[in-house]
Design a protein around this motif. Sequence first.
Motif, PDB file in Angstrom:
ATOM      1  N   PRO A 192      -4.632  57.123  21.667  1.00  0.00           N
ATOM      2  CA  PRO A 192      -3.879  58.403  21.840  1.00  0.00           C
ATOM      3  C   PRO A 192      -2.943  59.380  21.543  1.00  0.00           C
ATOM      4  CG  PRO A 192      -2.703  57.298  23.718  1.00  0.00           C
ATOM      5  CD  PRO A 192      -4.167  56.543  22.341  1.00  0.00           C
ATOM      6  N   GLN A 193      -2.887  60.409  20.750  1.00  0.00           N
ATOM      7  CA  GLN A 193      -2.070  61.163  19.747  1.00  0.00           C
ATOM      8  C   GLN A 193      -0.210  60.568  20.703  1.00  0.00           C
ATOM      9  OE1 GLN A 193      -1.212  64.961  20.106  1.00  0.00           O
ATOM     10  NE2 GLN A 193      -0.067  65.156  18.154  1.00  0.00           N
ATOM     11  N   ALA A 194      -0.087  60.399  19.595  1.00  0.00           N
ATOM     12  CA  ALA A 194       2.020  59.141  19.878  1.00  0.00           C
ATOM     13  C   ALA A 194       3.089  60.855  20.502  1.00  0.00           C
ATOM     14  CB  ALA A 194       2.913  58.728  18.529  1.00  0.00           C
ATOM     15  N   LYS A 195       3.020  60.115  21.084  1.00  0.00           N
ATOM     16  CA  LYS A 195       4.218  61.273  22.095  1.00  0.00           C
ATOM     17  C   LYS A 195       5.024  60.320  22.695  1.00  0.00           C
ATOM     18  CE  LYS A 195       0.695  64.278  23.775  1.00  0.00           C
ATOM     19  NZ  LYS A 195      -0.145  65.285  24.910  1.00  0.00           N
ATOM     20  N   PHE A 196       6.404  60.545  22.465  1.00  0.00           N
ATOM     21  CA  PHE A 196       7.319  60.069  22.719  1.00  0.00           C
ATOM     22  C   PHE A 196       8.849  60.642  22.953  1.00  0.00           C
ATOM     23  CE2 PHE A 196       7.031  59.258  18.476  1.00  0.00           C
ATOM     24  CZ  PHE A 196       7.838  59.357  18.074  1.00  0.00           C
ATOM     25  N   ASP A 197       9.880  60.121  22.959  1.00  0.00           N
ATOM     26  CA  ASP A 197      11.614  60.863  23.372  1.00  0.00           C
ATOM     27  C   ASP A 197      11.357  59.533  22.511  1.00  0.00           C
ATOM     28  OD1 ASP A 197      10.608  62.783  25.117  1.00  0.00           O
ATOM     29  OD2 ASP A 197      11.660  61.919  27.075  1.00  0.00           O
ATOM     30  N   LEU A 203       4.797  50.244  16.569  1.00  0.00           N
ATOM     31  CA  LEU A 203       5.541  50.651  15.911  1.00  0.00           C
ATOM     32  C   LEU A 203       6.873  49.976  14.588  1.00  0.00           C
ATOM     33  CD1 LEU A 203       7.423  52.082  18.564  1.00  0.00           C
ATOM     34  CD2 LEU A 203       6.828  53.461  17.276  1.00  0.00           C
ATOM     35  N   VAL A 204       6.920  50.183  13.556  1.00  0.00           N
ATOM     36  CA  VAL A 204       7.527  50.122  12.737  1.00  0.00           C
ATOM     37  C   VAL A 204       8.097  51.122  12.498  1.00  0.00           C
ATOM     38  CG1 VAL A 204       7.576  48.622  10.617  1.00  0.00           C
ATOM     39  CG2 VAL A 204       6.047  48.491  11.910  1.00  0.00           C
ATOM     40  N   THR A 240       5.444  46.597  20.383  1.00  0.00           N
ATOM     41  CA  THR A 240       3.808  47.450  21.315  1.00  0.00           C
ATOM     42  C   THR A 240       4.469  47.967  22.477  1.00  0.00           C
ATOM     43  OG1 THR A 240       2.064  47.274  19.583  1.00  0.00           O
ATOM     44  CG2 THR A 240       1.420  47.912  22.866  1.00  0.00           C
ATOM     45  N   LEU A 241       4.455  49.554  22.709  1.00  0.00           N
ATOM     46  CA  LEU A 241       5.715  49.420  24.532  1.00  0.00           C
ATOM     47  C   LEU A 241       4.098  50.646  24.644  1.00  0.00           C
ATOM     48  CD1 LEU A 241       8.287  52.437  23.213  1.00  0.00           C
ATOM     49  CD2 LEU A 241       8.088  49.265  24.124  1.00  0.00           C
ATOM     50  N   LEU A 242       3.371  50.301  27.017  1.00  0.00           N
ATOM     51  CA  LEU A 242       3.076  50.701  27.119  1.00  0.00           C
ATOM     52  C   LEU A 242       4.049  51.942  27.561  1.00  0.00           C
ATOM     53  CD1 LEU A 242       2.457  47.883  29.562  1.00  0.00           C
ATOM     54  CD2 LEU A 242       0.667  49.045  27.819  1.00  0.00           C
ATOM     55  N   PRO A 243       3.230  52.882  28.480  1.00  0.00           N
ATOM     56  CA  PRO A 243       3.137  54.015  28.898  1.00  0.00           C
ATOM     57  C   PRO A 243       4.805  54.174  30.089  1.00  0.00           C
ATOM     58  CG  PRO A 243       1.549  53.837  28.682  1.00  0.00           C
ATOM     59  CD  PRO A 243       1.823  52.775  28.830  1.00  0.00           C
ATOM     60  N   GLY A 244       5.687  54.822  29.444  1.00  0.00           N
ATOM     61  CA  GLY A 244       7.282  54.973  30.252  1.00  0.00           C
ATOM     62  C   GLY A 244       8.445  53.377  29.962  1.00  0.00           C
ATOM     63  N   GLU A 245       7.203  52.731  28.410  1.00  0.00           N
ATOM     64  CA  GLU A 245       8.566  51.968  28.615  1.00  0.00           C
ATOM     65  C   GLU A 245       9.340  52.115  27.468  1.00  0.00           C
ATOM     66  OE1 GLU A 245       6.717  47.461  29.688  1.00  0.00           O
ATOM     67  OE2 GLU A 245       5.914  48.538  27.499  1.00  0.00           O
ATOM     68  N   GLU A 246      10.377  51.671  27.098  1.00  0.00           N
ATOM     69  CA  GLU A 246      11.388  51.502  25.973  1.00  0.00           C
ATOM     70  C   GLU A 246      11.436  50.899  24.659  1.00  0.00           C
ATOM     71  OE1 GLU A 246      15.648  51.912  27.640  1.00  0.00           O
ATOM     72  OE2 GLU A 246      14.401  53.967  28.096  1.00  0.00           O
ATOM     73  N   LEU A 275       9.291  56.519  10.433  1.00  0.00           N
ATOM     74  CA  LEU A 275       8.235  55.750  12.102  1.00  0.00           C
ATOM     75  C   LEU A 275       7.157  55.722  11.901  1.00  0.00           C
ATOM     76  CD1 LEU A 275       9.324  54.307  14.855  1.00  0.00           C
ATOM     77  CD2 LEU A 275       9.816  56.838  15.579  1.00  0.00           C
ATOM     78  N   ARG A 276       6.872  54.527  12.055  1.00  0.00           N
ATOM     79  CA  ARG A 276       4.682  54.225  11.975  1.00  0.00           C
ATOM     80  C   ARG A 276       4.570  53.671  13.311  1.00  0.00           C
ATOM     81  NH1 ARG A 276       2.658  55.972   7.322  1.00  0.00           N
ATOM     82  NH2 ARG A 276       0.883  56.591   9.504  1.00  0.00           N
ATOM     83  N   CYS A 277       3.365  54.169  14.187  1.00  0.00           N
ATOM     84  CA  CYS A 277       2.765  52.821  14.581  1.00  0.00           C
ATOM     85  C   CYS A 277       0.991  53.822  14.583  1.00  0.00           C
ATOM     86  CB  CYS A 277       3.058  53.535  16.151  1.00  0.00           C
ATOM     87  SG  CYS A 277       2.395  55.932  16.757  1.00  0.00           S
ATOM     88  N   VAL A 278       0.280  53.058  14.919  1.00  0.00           N
ATOM     89  CA  VAL A 278      -1.222  53.122  14.710  1.00  0.00           C
ATOM     90  C   VAL A 278      -1.697  54.041  14.982  1.00  0.00           C
ATOM     91  CG1 VAL A 278      -3.665  52.107  14.854  1.00  0.00           C
ATOM     92  CG2 VAL A 278      -1.174  49.830  14.865  1.00  0.00           C
ATOM     93  N   ASN A 279      -1.105  54.610  16.319  1.00  0.00           N
ATOM     94  CA  ASN A 279      -1.450  55.983  16.802  1.00  0.00           C
ATOM     95  C   ASN A 279      -1.566  56.644  15.535  1.00  0.00           C
ATOM     96  OD1 ASN A 279       0.276  53.728  18.682  1.00  0.00           O
ATOM     97  ND2 ASN A 279      -0.604  55.418  20.243  1.00  0.00           N
ATOM     98  N   ASP A 280      -0.687  57.145  14.572  1.00  0.00           N
ATOM     99  CA  ASP A 280      -0.363  58.114  13.445  1.00  0.00           C
ATOM    100  C   ASP A 280      -1.939  58.207  13.363  1.00  0.00           C
ATOM    101  OD1 ASP A 280       1.669  58.368  14.234  1.00  0.00           O
ATOM    102  OD2 ASP A 280       2.568  56.829  12.528  1.00  0.00           O
ATOM    103  N   LEU A 281      -2.372  57.251  13.397  1.00  0.00           N
ATOM    104  CA  LEU A 281      -3.950  57.021  12.253  1.00  0.00           C
ATOM    105  C   LEU A 281      -5.417  57.691  12.862  1.00  0.00           C
ATOM    106  CD1 LEU A 281      -1.370  54.129  10.694  1.00  0.00           C
ATOM    107  CD2 LEU A 281      -3.421  55.588   8.653  1.00  0.00           C
ATOM    108  N   VAL A 282      -4.830  58.112  13.917  1.00  0.00           N
ATOM    109  CA  VAL A 282      -6.360  58.313  15.263  1.00  0.00           C
ATOM    110  C   VAL A 282      -6.626  59.885  15.147  1.00  0.00           C
ATOM    111  CG1 VAL A 282      -8.135  58.201  17.028  1.00  0.00           C
ATOM    112  CG2 VAL A 282      -6.301  56.213  16.223  1.00  0.00           C
TER     113      VAL A 282
END
Length: 801
Positions: free
Chosen positions: A719-724, A747-748, A766-772, A794-801
Motif C-alpha cells: 500500500p502507499q505509505a501512510k504515516f504520521d 524504513l530507512v 518494518t512497522l505494522l499498521p498502528g505501530e510506531e 525517509l524511505r520504505c519499499v512502499n515508495d516504489l509501488v
Amino acid sequence: MTSYRALHDGWAVTGGDVDSVAATVPGCVHTDLLTAGLIDDPYLDENEKELAWIGHTDWVYETVFQHAGGDGRTDLVCAGLDTVATVILNGVELGRTANMHRGYRFDVRDVLREGENQLRVRFGSAYAYAQAQRARLGGRPNAYPEPFNFIRKMACNFGWDWGPTLVTAGIWQPIGLQSWSVARLAEVRPQVTVADGAGLVEVRVRLERETPGPVTLAATAAGRRVAARTEGDEAVLSLTVEDPRLWWPRGYGDQPRYDLDVTLAGPDDEPLDSWTRKVGFRSVRLDTTPDGGGSAFTLHVNDVPVFVRGVNWIPDDVFANRVTRDRLAARFAQAVDANVNYLRVWGGGRYESEDFYDLADSLGLMVGQDFLFACAAYPEEEPFATELAAEARENVVRLSSHPSLMMWTGNNENIWGHADWGWVEELGDRSWGAGFYFDVLPRIVAQEDPSRPYWPGSPYSGRDDLHPNDPAYGTTHVWDVWNTDDYLKYREYRPRFVAEFGYQAPPAYATLRRALSDQPLARDSPGMRAHQKATDGDLKLQRGLDAHLPPPRDFDDWHYLTQLNQARALSTGIEHFRSLRPYCMGAIMWQLNDCWPVTSWAAIDGDGRKKPLWYALRRSYAPRLLTVQPRDGVPALVAVNDSAEPWPLSATVSRRTLAGVVEAEVAVGATVAPGSAITLPLPAEVGAAGDPAQELLVATADEHRAWWFFAEDKDVAWPQAKFDATFEAVGPDARVKITAHNILRDLVLQPDRLDPATEADEAVVTLLPGEEATFIIRGGAGLEPTALTTRPVLRCVNDLV
C-alpha cells in the motif's frame, strides 16, 4: 640503561620531477605530496588513475640530525620501511631492505658523528622490483593484473575489488636511534596459559650482547616475581599465578589484564633494559573432531565453545599513518555496537598494530590474524624464503602477548585457488606457496607461539583428500552468492565455519557527495564507475535487485534499494548459519570497513558512516536471536542463545494480512540453554499462506521480533505509505517518531543527505499498521523537519509501488 631517540623531524622527500618537499615520518609519499599541494586527493573523483606514476617512481627521504656522542653501542632502528629501501648514514650504506612487514636494525656506532649527521633512505619503485623478480623467477597466477605476489608489501596497495591502486613508498613506521651497553633485550616472548586453575607465564628472552659476563633477568606479574642470572644469550623465566582472573571474549565475561614487566640488569645490578606489556590469562583451542557431518571447527576459550560472530577487517586506510588509535577505537566501537565478537585480519593487508591489538584486548574482541598472502601463487625461492621466515617470526613474537589473538591462518584463498582456479596447469613445476603454508609457517608458530592454533588457509578443509572449500570441513568461503547466485542460496549451505561471505552496496549518500563531483550522480556516471572496483559489480547489484525488489526509477531509488538488498542478504546468511548451531560455529561476514569511498561489501563506508547493513548486523548478531527459517519447505521459529544465561522464551507467532488482520496465531515457548539453538515447528494454519502476496508472519518475544514474507517485494502490492511523523529537538539531537497508518516495509532514515555530520540510531525497520518507531538523529536538532521525513531522506519499499 637503554635509551631511544625518535628521528621523526626535519625530513624532506624528493623524486622524479618533484623537488624537495617536507615529509612526515612515519608516513608515505602520497600523503606528503598531498600535503604539499602537488597532487589532488587520490580518493576523489577519478584522481586515482592520474597518480599511478607515483608507484613507478624512485623516492629519497632525507633528514639532518644532531648527535652528542656517547659510550656503548648505538643502533639505527627502522620499524618499517615501505618497501625497497637503501639506508645511508653520512654517505655510508648501512643496508638494503625489501620487506614492508618487518623491521631492521643497523649498528651505526662507527658511522655516527658528534654534531651533524645526514640520514637518507632511498626507495626504489615497488613495481620495478616486483617485475624484476617476476622476470627472474617466472610468472605466477594471481587474481589481479598486478605483481603484488613478487614483493613483501601490502598486497592491496596494488588495488583490489574494493580498493584503489595506490602503490606507496616511505618510512611508514617509527625510526630512531637506540643506545645501549653490555646487553639488551633483543626479544621477549611471553606464553600465557591456564591449566587446572593456575596461570603460567613462561617468558622466553633472547639477549644481544656487547660484552660477556653474567646478567640478571627478572619477570614480574600479578604480584609474583622470578629472577635468574645467566651468562648465555637465551633464558626462560617461569612464574605461576594461582587462581588468576580469566580473560574472556566479550559477552562471556570480563577482560582483566595484568602488567608483565621484564627487566635486565648488569653484573653490578645496574639497570640495562626493560620491557612491559599487559597480558591476559586464558586458554584457546580449536576443536576439529570428525563427526557424522564432516568435522567440527569450533573455537574453545577457557574450555567454553564460542560461536564466532565475526567481520573481516581490511586496512582502514590505504595510507597507514592516517590510521590513528582514535580512528581504530571508533571503528572498534562500531563493531562492538553491532554485536561483533571477532575480527579476522585479512591476508592482503598488514600484521595489525599494537594499538589494534591493545584495543581488541581491552574490549574482548577476538582476533584471527592471517599471514600475508592473498589470492595469488607466491614464489618460495630466495629472497622470499628468508624474508618470509624473518617476517613471520618477528610478527608472531610481537603479537604473542595479546590475549585477543585466537589463531593464525596461513593465507587467504591460495589453497583454494591452487585447487580450483586453473593454477596447476599454469604453474607447471613452479612453486606457489605450499611450502610456506604447510611447513614453514606451522613450524614457526609451533616454536614461537605454541599456545595458539594454526590453520593453513582460509578456506581450508583440513585434509588433502578433500576439496579445500568443502563446507562440511574446516573453514568455508561462500562467493557463488554475489558472483553468480542469489542470496537465498545461503540457506542451501550447511557449513561448519564460514570465514567469508558478503554482498555489495554503495556507501552513504554524504560519502558519495564528498568524494564525487558527478552532476548528477548516476549509476554509470564517471565517478561512480571509478569507485566500483568489482568485475561486473553493477550488473551483479542489478541482478540482486531484479530477484527481490521493484525496479528503481532514479538514482535515489537505486541507492536505497541496493543498500537495503545488501542488508537483507547478510541477514539471510548470518541468521541461517547461526540457526545451525552447534553444527556451524562461526560466521565472519565480508567486510566491516572500507579504506576509501567505494561501492563495496563493507558495513561501514570509507568515511566511517554506517550503511543499513550495519543496523542489520546489530540485529542478526545479537546474543539472543529470534529468526524464522525454512525447515522442510515450511517456516519454523528458531531461537539462538549465545548469552551466558538461559533464555526463557515465550513467543507469539501470527500470520497476518498486509492490513494487519490476524489470520492465525500460536504461542510457543521453551527454555533456550546458554550456547544453544532450538527449532520450534509451526502449525500449518500459521506457517502456510492462503495468499502469499498478501500475507506475512511475525514472531514476537519481548524486544525480539522476526519476520517472514511469503512473496518477494516485487510481487507484493504494497500500500502507499501512510504515516504520521513528529519532530522534536532534544539538545543537539532530534527525535523523529513515525506512526504507521498501514504496513511500512523497511524504513530507512538517511539524515546525512541533509547534514553529513548527522546519523540515525536505527534503520531497516518494518512497522505494522498502528505501530510506531522513534529514530534518534544525532546532531540533527537543526534539520528541517519536512525534509527529514520525506523522500529521499525517509524511505520504505512502499515508495516504489
